[in-house]
Design an enzyme around this catalytic site. Structure first.
Site: not given
Ligand code: IPE
Ligand code: IPE
Ligand code: MG
Length: 244
Positions: A25, A30, A73
């Site tokens: 995550d 980033w 997602n």
């Molecule tokens: C969890 O991250 C899923 C993945 C890393 C693929 P999210 O960014 O979707 O989770 P929440 O929304 O912060 O709980």
């Molecule tokens: C995790 O990074 C990757 C996926 C969930 C696909 P995020 O896209 O959730 O990144 P943040 O949490 O918004 O920084």
């Molecule tokens: Mg995330």
């Protein structure tokens, strides 16, 4: 007493976790902090995955399970979803031969029926191609949600006509997408959040958790080693007093 830890300068003097699970995550944050589109974070995150996989193998870890895309997602903007799927296509195409040469067995868990046909076909090919590899196990959780996985498992059990009185923990564990995998020993979540976000709810009953604020694209081998060292100092009691 703390174990004597020298990795990566010398072999690890402790038993590594057999199975590491990672919630990768922080890609979006980033990218945002650099004024870049979120996809740039996902791209950089794919590099982190490559180095983490190598670090796992160097450390003697045998199973790595990564949360790449959750069932929730799908609620993201369609542009980001298609960028992520494109990245997956690209990663599979680019890395599959190397993974196979390194005897890595590749698995995918989740509701794969939601994915585009061509991705499903590539996934099937990759799983088939690597099915006899035994040096390392990389499992990608894609369109994965643990609650949905448990519901699917219950449906499979009911469809088989198993009597209620015959249902045990093993019955359910064997009906999950992770049936072939041992339970994770260590679960790492990067990016600062301290939650499971619907990842491996059943499987993580006795898993050790490691949360770090480091964003996934910045998570390097040194950070990974710190997680392994932290794990090495844990005492896993499984509900016992921990005494012999
Ligand atoms: C969890 O991250 C899923 C993945 C890393 C693929 P999210 O960014 O979707 O989770 P929440 O929304 O912060 O709980
Ligand atoms: C995790 O990074 C990757 C996926 C969930 C696909 P995020 O896209 O959730 O990144 P943040 O949490 O918004 O920084
Ligand atoms: Mg995330």
């Amino acid at each position: 007493m703390q174990p004597n830890l020298h990795y990566p300068l010398s072999p690890i003097p402790y038993t590594p976790p057999r199975h590491v699970a990672i919630i990768m995550d922080g890609n979006g944050r980033w990218a945002k902090s650099r004024g870049l589109p979120r996809t740039a974070g996902h791209k950089k995150g794919a590099d982190t995955l490559r180095s983490t996989l190598n670090a796992c193998r160097d450390a003697g870890v045998k199973y790595l399970t990564i949360y790449a895309f959750s069932s929730e997602n799908w609620k993201r903007p369609s542009d980001e979803i298609s960028d992520l799927m494109q990245l997956l296509r690209h990663y599979l195409q680019k890395e599959l031969d190397t993974l196979h040469e390194n005897k890595v067995r590749l698995r995918f868990i989740g509701d794969l029926s939601q994915l585009d046909k061509d991705i499903r076909a590539s996934i099937d090919d990759a799983m088939e191609m690597t099915a006899r590899n035994g040096a390392f196990n990389l499992t990608v959780a894609l369109s994965y949600g643990s609650r949905q996985e448990i519901v699917r498992a219950v449906r499979r059990i009911v469809e088989k006509g198993v009597a209620a009185s015959d249902i045990t923990e093993e019955t359910l564990a064997e009906a999950l997408d992770t049936a072939e995998l041992p339970e994770p020993d260590l679960l790492i979540r990067t990016g600062g959040e301290q939650r499971l976000s619907n990842f491996l709810l059943w499987q993580a009953a006795y898993t050790e958790f490691y949360f770090t604020d480091i964003l996934w694209p910045d998570f390097d081998t040194k950070h990974f080693t710190e997680a392994l060292q932290d794990y090495a100092g844990r005492e896993r009691r499984y509900g016992t007093t921990g005494e012999e």
